[in-house]
Write a protein that holds these residues in place. Sequence first.
Motif, PDB file in Angstrom:
ATOM      1  N   GLU A  26       0.844  -1.189   0.000  1.00  0.00           N
ATOM      2  CA  GLU A  26       0.000   0.000   0.000  1.00  0.00           C
ATOM      3  C   GLU A  26       0.885   1.247   0.000  1.00  0.00           C
ATOM      4  N   THR A  27       0.462   2.266  -0.710  1.00  0.00           N
ATOM      5  CA  THR A  27       1.181   3.536  -0.683  1.00  0.00           C
ATOM      6  C   THR A  27       0.234   4.646  -0.243  1.00  0.00           C
ATOM      7  N   CYS A  28       0.807   5.623   0.418  1.00  0.00           N
ATOM      8  CA  CYS A  28       0.105   6.850   0.803  1.00  0.00           C
ATOM      9  C   CYS A  28       0.896   7.990   0.188  1.00  0.00           C
ATOM     10  N   ALA A  29       0.204   8.912  -0.433  1.00  0.00           N
ATOM     11  CA  ALA A  29       0.909  10.020  -1.080  1.00  0.00           C
ATOM     12  C   ALA A  29       0.323  11.344  -0.642  1.00  0.00           C
ATOM     13  N   ASP A  30       1.179  12.335  -0.593  1.00  0.00           N
ATOM     14  CA  ASP A  30       0.748  13.709  -0.407  1.00  0.00           C
ATOM     15  C   ASP A  30       1.477  14.508  -1.476  1.00  0.00           C
ATOM     16  N   PRO A  31       1.323  15.808  -1.529  1.00  0.00           N
ATOM     17  CA  PRO A  31       1.950  16.547  -2.629  1.00  0.00           C
ATOM     18  C   PRO A  31       3.477  16.449  -2.711  1.00  0.00           C
ATOM     19  N   ALA A  60       9.076  18.628   3.209  1.00  0.00           N
ATOM     20  CA  ALA A  60       9.065  18.495   4.663  1.00  0.00           C
ATOM     21  C   ALA A  60       8.695  17.070   5.056  1.00  0.00           C
ATOM     22  N   GLY A  61       9.205  16.663   6.190  1.00  0.00           N
ATOM     23  CA  GLY A  61       8.797  15.393   6.789  1.00  0.00           C
ATOM     24  C   GLY A  61       7.858  15.710   7.934  1.00  0.00           C
ATOM     25  N   ALA A  62       8.019  15.009   9.032  1.00  0.00           N
ATOM     26  CA  ALA A  62       7.178  15.245  10.199  1.00  0.00           C
ATOM     27  C   ALA A  62       7.615  16.517  10.927  1.00  0.00           C
ATOM     28  N   PRO A  63       6.668  17.205  11.591  1.00  0.00           N
ATOM     29  CA  PRO A  63       7.054  18.329  12.449  1.00  0.00           C
ATOM     30  C   PRO A  63       7.860  17.820  13.642  1.00  0.00           C
ATOM     31  N   ALA A  64       8.464  18.717  14.396  1.00  0.00           N
ATOM     32  CA  ALA A  64       9.246  18.321  15.568  1.00  0.00           C
ATOM     33  C   ALA A  64       8.357  17.529  16.541  1.00  0.00           C
ATOM     34  N   HIS A  65       8.872  16.395  16.969  1.00  0.00           N
ATOM     35  CA  HIS A  65       8.090  15.512  17.833  1.00  0.00           C
ATOM     36  C   HIS A  65       9.016  14.554  18.570  1.00  0.00           C
ATOM     37  N   ARG A 133      -1.724   7.256   6.964  1.00  0.00           N
ATOM     38  CA  ARG A 133      -2.872   7.523   6.088  1.00  0.00           C
ATOM     39  C   ARG A 133      -3.496   8.885   6.439  1.00  0.00           C
ATOM     40  N   LEU A 134      -3.613   9.158   7.747  1.00  0.00           N
ATOM     41  CA  LEU A 134      -4.163  10.434   8.198  1.00  0.00           C
ATOM     42  C   LEU A 134      -3.290  11.594   7.713  1.00  0.00           C
ATOM     43  N   LEU A 135      -1.986  11.475   7.825  1.00  0.00           N
ATOM     44  CA  LEU A 135      -1.087  12.533   7.343  1.00  0.00           C
ATOM     45  C   LEU A 135      -1.348  12.852   5.873  1.00  0.00           C
ATOM     46  N   GLY A 136      -1.468  11.815   5.071  1.00  0.00           N
ATOM     47  CA  GLY A 136      -1.735  12.017   3.643  1.00  0.00           C
ATOM     48  C   GLY A 136      -3.044  12.755   3.416  1.00  0.00           C
ATOM     49  N   ARG A 137      -4.081  12.370   4.172  1.00  0.00           N
ATOM     50  CA  ARG A 137      -5.379  13.034   4.018  1.00  0.00           C
ATOM     51  C   ARG A 137      -5.291  14.509   4.427  1.00  0.00           C
ATOM     52  N   LYS A 146      -6.318  19.202  13.010  1.00  0.00           N
ATOM     53  CA  LYS A 146      -6.459  18.962  14.449  1.00  0.00           C
ATOM     54  C   LYS A 146      -6.591  17.466  14.759  1.00  0.00           C
ATOM     55  N   GLU A 147      -6.954  16.660  13.757  1.00  0.00           N
ATOM     56  CA  GLU A 147      -7.018  15.211  13.968  1.00  0.00           C
ATOM     57  C   GLU A 147      -5.643  14.635  14.296  1.00  0.00           C
ATOM     58  N   ILE A 148      -4.592  15.262  13.773  1.00  0.00           N
ATOM     59  CA  ILE A 148      -3.235  14.793  14.066  1.00  0.00           C
ATOM     60  C   ILE A 148      -2.928  15.025  15.546  1.00  0.00           C
TER      61      ILE A 148
END
Length: 173
Positions: A26-31, A60-65, A133-137, A146-148
């Motif tokens: 499975e792949t998830c894509a964003d821009p 960009a990847g993930a924000p600072a976490h 999947r949520l990140l891609g959406r 805010k779901e993140i």
Amino acid sequence: MNEKTPAESATRTAPAAVLTRRATAETCADPSSVMTLLADAHPDTGGFTSYRSTFAKGAAGAPAHFHTRASELFFVISGALQVLVGEEVTILSEGDFLAVPPHTAHVFAAAPGCEADVLFVFTPGMDRFDYLRLLGRVMRGEADPKEIAESSERFDNHYVDSPAWRAALEASA
């Protein structure tokens, strides 16, 4: 002493081998990136989660976490990845490996002017594919950001502010 007898050890079921074929993954894509989902935490994996991300130039990847329960492992297959671990910013190049222990703030993005192809592994694993999947959406505008934040405990992603990362991004702009 709490040792298992040979008979007790023999009755434990070892994790099964995990094989994910590229053609069926499975792949998830964003821009700006594509994530190929390889193995989510499940009894069959022996407790790890793994996926591969390809980042466009400057993506960009993930924000600072940070994570409270898992170490996050990075292996750069090709290209270059800019990372911050704690307060230190560095560039990982092809073949470089990084292990970030729990409770350590980190953030990453394709290095300035570079693409990056990176293998990620979390250990111990947890069901993280729903987070990806949520990140891609969210990136595609199909879900509310805010779901993140609301999912931080479930997916063990705890976001923090990073002045050091902001300064690094400004310096490379």
